[in-house]
Design an enzyme around this catalytic site. Sequence first.
Site, mmCIF file in Angstrom:
data_model
loop_
_atom_site.group_PDB
_atom_site.id
_atom_site.type_symbol
_atom_site.label_atom_id
_atom_site.label_comp_id
_atom_site.label_asym_id
_atom_site.label_seq_id
_atom_site.Cartn_x
_atom_site.Cartn_y
_atom_site.Cartn_z
ATOM 1 N N HIS A 12 -0.539 1.470 -0.786
ATOM 2 C CA HIS A 12 0.420 1.359 -1.696
ATOM 3 C C HIS A 12 1.277 2.742 -1.800
ATOM 4 C CE1 HIS A 12 -0.149 -3.047 -3.008
ATOM 5 N NE2 HIS A 12 -1.513 -2.593 -2.887
ATOM 6 N N HIS A 71 -6.803 0.686 -1.560
ATOM 7 C CA HIS A 71 -7.492 -0.464 -1.866
ATOM 8 C C HIS A 71 -8.179 -1.157 -0.887
ATOM 9 C CE1 HIS A 71 -4.037 -1.507 -5.111
ATOM 10 N NE2 HIS A 71 -4.721 -0.486 -5.494
ATOM 11 N N HIS A 82 4.457 -6.180 3.780
ATOM 12 C CA HIS A 82 4.070 -5.595 2.372
ATOM 13 C C HIS A 82 3.454 -4.273 2.284
ATOM 14 C CE1 HIS A 82 5.360 -9.493 1.296
ATOM 15 N NE2 HIS A 82 4.894 -10.078 1.678
#
Length: 459
Positions: free
Chosen positions: A228, A251, A200
Amino acid sequence: MAPLCPSPWLPLLIPAPAPGLTVQLLLSLLLLVPVHPQRLPRMQEDSPLGGGSSGEDDPLGEEDLPSEEDSPREEDPPGEEDLPGEEDLPGEEDLPEVKPKSEEEGSLKLEDLPTVEAPGDPQEPQNNAHRDKEGDDQSHWRYGGDPPWPRVSPACAGRFQSPVDIRPQLAAFCPALRPLELLGFQLPPLPELRLRNNGHSVQLTLPPGLEMALGPGREYRALQLHLHWGAAGRPGSEHTVEGHRFPAEIHVVHLSTAFARVDEALGRPGGLAVLAAFLEEGPEENSAYEQLLSRLEEIAEEGSETQVPGLDISALLPSDFSRYFQYEGSLTTPPCAQGVIWTVFNQTVMLSAKQLHTLSDTLWGPGDSRLQLNFRATQPLNGRVIEASFPAGVDSSPRAAEPVQLNSCLAAGDILALVFGLLFAVTSVAFLVQMRRQHRRGTKGGVSYRPAEVAETGA
């Protein structure tokens, strides 16, 4: 909450009470002035399903009902399926029981954080040579694929989800938000850190000792960081600013020191905190990020990992820790547990065009597909207010800074107490002045004046 500074002209605008009414007015105000109320509690979770694996979220209170002015939800990117209706959500009896983990674990490990932001691997093809050796016991999910996230975790259909679109003009300027304090983020080369492609995102596991404070009594310890991103010509940050999406976003996930384990903090207000920063293209290479990006080839396949020397984690964030937006939201991946404190920096981080290309075009995800566009669509605010630590717009090139309205972060009770406090102060001053005047008049009235007697003497 820091009170607003009282206006110096307010006492001049309120006339002093008449002498006969002074004592009555003072006694009335003493009965009316309340003790300074505490700040309204933060939003509770909207349902018992919002706690992800913890299953202990607080129910939604009446004060959490959304306002009519919710931010519009943008068209879903390939990170989110349409949310099902209420009839599609499983009931409480469908939630799996949380199995307590062994108490023999002395310190936090990445396994304690199976699904925070960048959870473990989804179902991998049988021919994947880099399958996770430690196993994966979590529900399978992916960006832009089945099953829909609310079926993986009902909390993903919650009312206070992340990411969100930040509108600086609507942010409430809150002077009580102080500069962030980071301690221990400058890591030595040894011991090395684990860098992993979890299918991911790319995730860097952080060692114990990295501490962060959002303010007095709000201490956290860092657990991991991840990124991301989008694809060629397609930006991929999760948060947006007035609809503008940046090329990428970092993050850094933290656990509150009030909790010993991540599963205890999931769904608890303030249990987790995430520092977020936008990444965009700049003219020069970012040496701090190059220490990670140069190793992505080693973890190109899903589930693979490598060891990298320790580095200065704070160098991956903006240099200005005093200007940021803050709100309460959720994890942006299943289990989507709410109660997460988000701090989104106003200043962006610059990477070269080559570095951004390396980030978006190196890793592989599930099903032998490129790991790209790993961001979730922005979610509606549903009445939430985003606070800002500064009264200005976003300092991001090429976007110019824009002014914002100085909305107050004080609650209604705070403002009411402030008004009554000012009235009490003005009345007290007027009372003291009146008493002083009466005292002076009484002193002068006690003096008797007699005409001087002139004694006549004979010549």
